[in-house]
Design a protein around this motif. Structure first.
Motif, PDB file in Angstrom:
ATOM      1  N   TRP A   1       0.597  -1.292   0.038  1.00  7.39           N
ATOM      2  CA  TRP A   1       0.279   0.302   0.117  1.00  7.39           C
ATOM      3  C   TRP A   1       0.752   0.994   0.244  1.00  7.39           C
TER       4      TRP A   1
ATOM      5  N   TRP B   1       1.166   4.320  -2.470  1.00  7.24           N
ATOM      6  CA  TRP B   1       0.492   5.640  -3.101  1.00  7.24           C
ATOM      7  C   TRP B   1       1.788   7.152  -2.972  1.00  7.24           C
TER       8      TRP B   1
ATOM      9  N   ARG C   1       1.358   7.361  -6.431  1.00  6.42           N
ATOM     10  CA  ARG C   1       0.764   8.146  -7.368  1.00  6.42           C
ATOM     11  C   ARG C   1       0.711   9.641  -5.809  1.00  6.42           C
TER      12      ARG C   1
ATOM     13  N   LYS D   1     -14.338   0.051   3.285  1.00 11.65           N
ATOM     14  CA  LYS D   1     -13.147   0.852   2.958  1.00 11.65           C
ATOM     15  C   LYS D   1     -12.738   1.673   3.986  1.00 11.65           C
TER      16      LYS D   1
ATOM     17  N   ARG E   1     -10.281   6.048   1.951  1.00  8.75           N
ATOM     18  CA  ARG E   1     -10.976   5.927   0.802  1.00  8.75           C
ATOM     19  C   ARG E   1     -10.081   7.415   0.048  1.00  8.75           C
TER      20      ARG E   1
ATOM     21  N   TYR F   1      -7.192  12.640  -6.060  1.00 12.06           N
ATOM     22  CA  TYR F   1      -6.638  11.247  -5.328  1.00 12.06           C
ATOM     23  C   TYR F   1      -7.302  10.223  -5.316  1.00 12.06           C
ATOM     24  N   ALA F   2      -9.366  10.544  -5.622  1.00 17.18           N
ATOM     25  CA  ALA F   2      -9.763   9.513  -5.822  1.00 17.18           C
ATOM     26  C   ALA F   2      -9.690   8.873  -7.198  1.00 17.18           C
ATOM     27  N   GLY F   3     -10.271   7.444  -7.212  1.00 22.32           N
ATOM     28  CA  GLY F   3      -9.807   6.276  -7.879  1.00 22.32           C
ATOM     29  C   GLY F   3     -10.100   6.961  -9.292  1.00 22.32           C
ATOM     30  N   GLY F   4     -11.267   6.842  -9.872  1.00 21.79           N
ATOM     31  CA  GLY F   4     -11.557   7.744 -11.065  1.00 21.79           C
ATOM     32  C   GLY F   4     -10.905   9.668 -11.831  1.00 21.79           C
TER      33      GLY F   4
ATOM     34  N   ARG G   1      -7.580   9.212 -12.785  1.00 21.66           N
ATOM     35  CA  ARG G   1      -6.075   9.818 -12.722  1.00 21.66           C
ATOM     36  C   ARG G   1      -5.661  10.339 -13.720  1.00 21.66           C
TER      37      ARG G   1
END
Length: 392
Positions: A77, A81, A84, A307, A310, A315-318, A320
């Motif tokens: 993990w 991160w 990212r 989870k 989050r 930094y949200a998953g969608g 990029r």
């Protein structure tokens, strides 16, 4: 041999379980910790092609509350991160819920967690979207913690926030202030949003009421808390987010207490270290009856599939594409389309200076799997080994 969480469960859990009601999630966590890396989970045989070494390897439970399984998941993990994370200053914000809400959290863990994440990040997004404070979309990484140093209920959210964000024209905008936001204003908006989320759930009949609470009592409690000051902290700005990331990683896997904190164990009590700030911690340690220790520990087992970490904003998953625009704007390269493979446990062993268990201790050849044994059966001695089998 030191005190491990597995040892405590092996010694006392069956007696505790006979007199206490436990949820499915608590049972799953307890038996995962108890059976981890034992023959009850099955395993396999690793051997050297030249016959120098042959040994049993028991399977891991991989439960997120198991300290034995925490290292690999935590390092993977962290590595993901760290790749990212934007290389800009970050703020560490902590949102703590009043202790009067702990009873609602116990009966509504998923709903309460969703409400807490939505309220805290919603308050940050609302204020940071205001040009008076930032006028841009930041990156936010939020992690839920539900315990104190003594394992008592202490529900709070840690949020890592970039000191800047991407504005509507796609340009990076640095934070306008040395302090991210006015703490009192942030507290008031957070308080209002969390109360609103819980009251809406109550009105929809989605909030499970504790046995000794009525709808009117819960509504009265939430109204009363609307007049109280809540605890919201905005810590000093960090030049980078890695320090807070490491702090969060310590609590993501392995449960709320590290075995290194255990001092002594008897059939009836456990003594462990903690920070001296707590009322229970005399001299930096606390002693709990075994039953109380299990009750506190298992109360922090998250429901299955919930989870506890989050990402929001950049930094949200969608996000990029937006994150890549921000990375280029601050002088970083864009993330590749396909993420790199997760760091292997062998690399972690090398990085920590530990022995690589995947190679022969004698010749350095790669060990190969020669056979398996099923769970709940003690492993038989294999016939293909040319040396005596022994546990590592």
């Amino acid at each position: 041999m030191g005190i491990s969480l597995q040892l405590i469960f092996l010694q006392s859990f069956e007696q505790y379980a006979a007199t206490h009601r436990l949820s499915k999630d608590m049972w799953r966590a307890a038996y995962s910790i108890t059976d981890c890396r034992t023959y009850k989970l099955g395993g396999h045989y690793l051997s050297c092609p030249s016959g120098h070494q042959c040994e049993q390897q028991f399977n891991s439970c991989r439960h997120r509350n198991c300290p034995q399984c925490a290292l690999l998941a935590r390092e993977q993990w962290l590595a993901g991160w760290a790749e990212r994370l934007l290389k800009v200053p970050h703020y560490h914000v902590v949102f703590t819920t009043p202790h009067q809400l702990n009873v609602l959290w116990r009966y509504n863990r998923k709903l309460f967690a969703d409400a807490l994440f939505a309220a805290a990040t919603g308050a940050l997004k609302k204020l940071l979207a205001d040009p008076k404070y930032l006028g841009a979309t930041p990156g936010m990484l939020a992690a839920l913690h539900t315990w104190s140093q003594t394992l008592a209920a202490h529900v709070h959210l840690h949020v890592l926030v970039t000191a800047g964000g991407l504005d509507s024209s796609g340009k990076w905008k640095n934070s306008l202030r040395q302090c991210l936001l006015p703490r009192k204003v942030l507290m008031i908006i957070f308080r209002g949003k969390l109360r609103s989320e819980l009251l809406a759930a109550l009105d929809r009949g989605k909030l499970e009421l504790p046995p000794d609470h009525s709808t009117a009592q819960v509504r009265s409690l939430l109204n009363m808390l609307g007049r109280k000051v809540w605890n919201v902290k905005i810590l000093d700005r960090y030049d980078h987010g890695a320090g807070v990331l490491n702090y969060l990683a310590r609590y993501l896997k392995g449960g709320p207490i590290a075995p290194s904190r255990f001092i002594s164990l008897t059939p009836h009590s456990l003594r462990f270290r903690c920070r001296p700030g707590s009322q229970e911690a005399g001299g930096g340690e606390v002693r709990l009856p075994i039953d109380e220790f299990f009750t506190r520990l298992l109360n922090h087992v998250p429901p299955k599939s919930m989870k506890t970490v989050r990402g929001y904003g950049l930094y949200a998953g969608g996000q990029r594409e937006q994150l890549n625009i921000a990375r280029v704007a601050v002088g970083q390269t864009a993330l590749p389309k396909h993420p790199a493979p997760a760091i292997a446990w062998q690399e972690i062993c090398v990085a920590l200076g530990r022995e690589d268990a995947s190679v022969c201790r004698h010749c350095g050849a790669k060990l190969v799997v020669e056979g398996y044994f099923r769970c709940a059966r003690p492993p038989p001695k294999p016939v293909f080994c040319t040396v005596e089998v022994g546990n590592r």
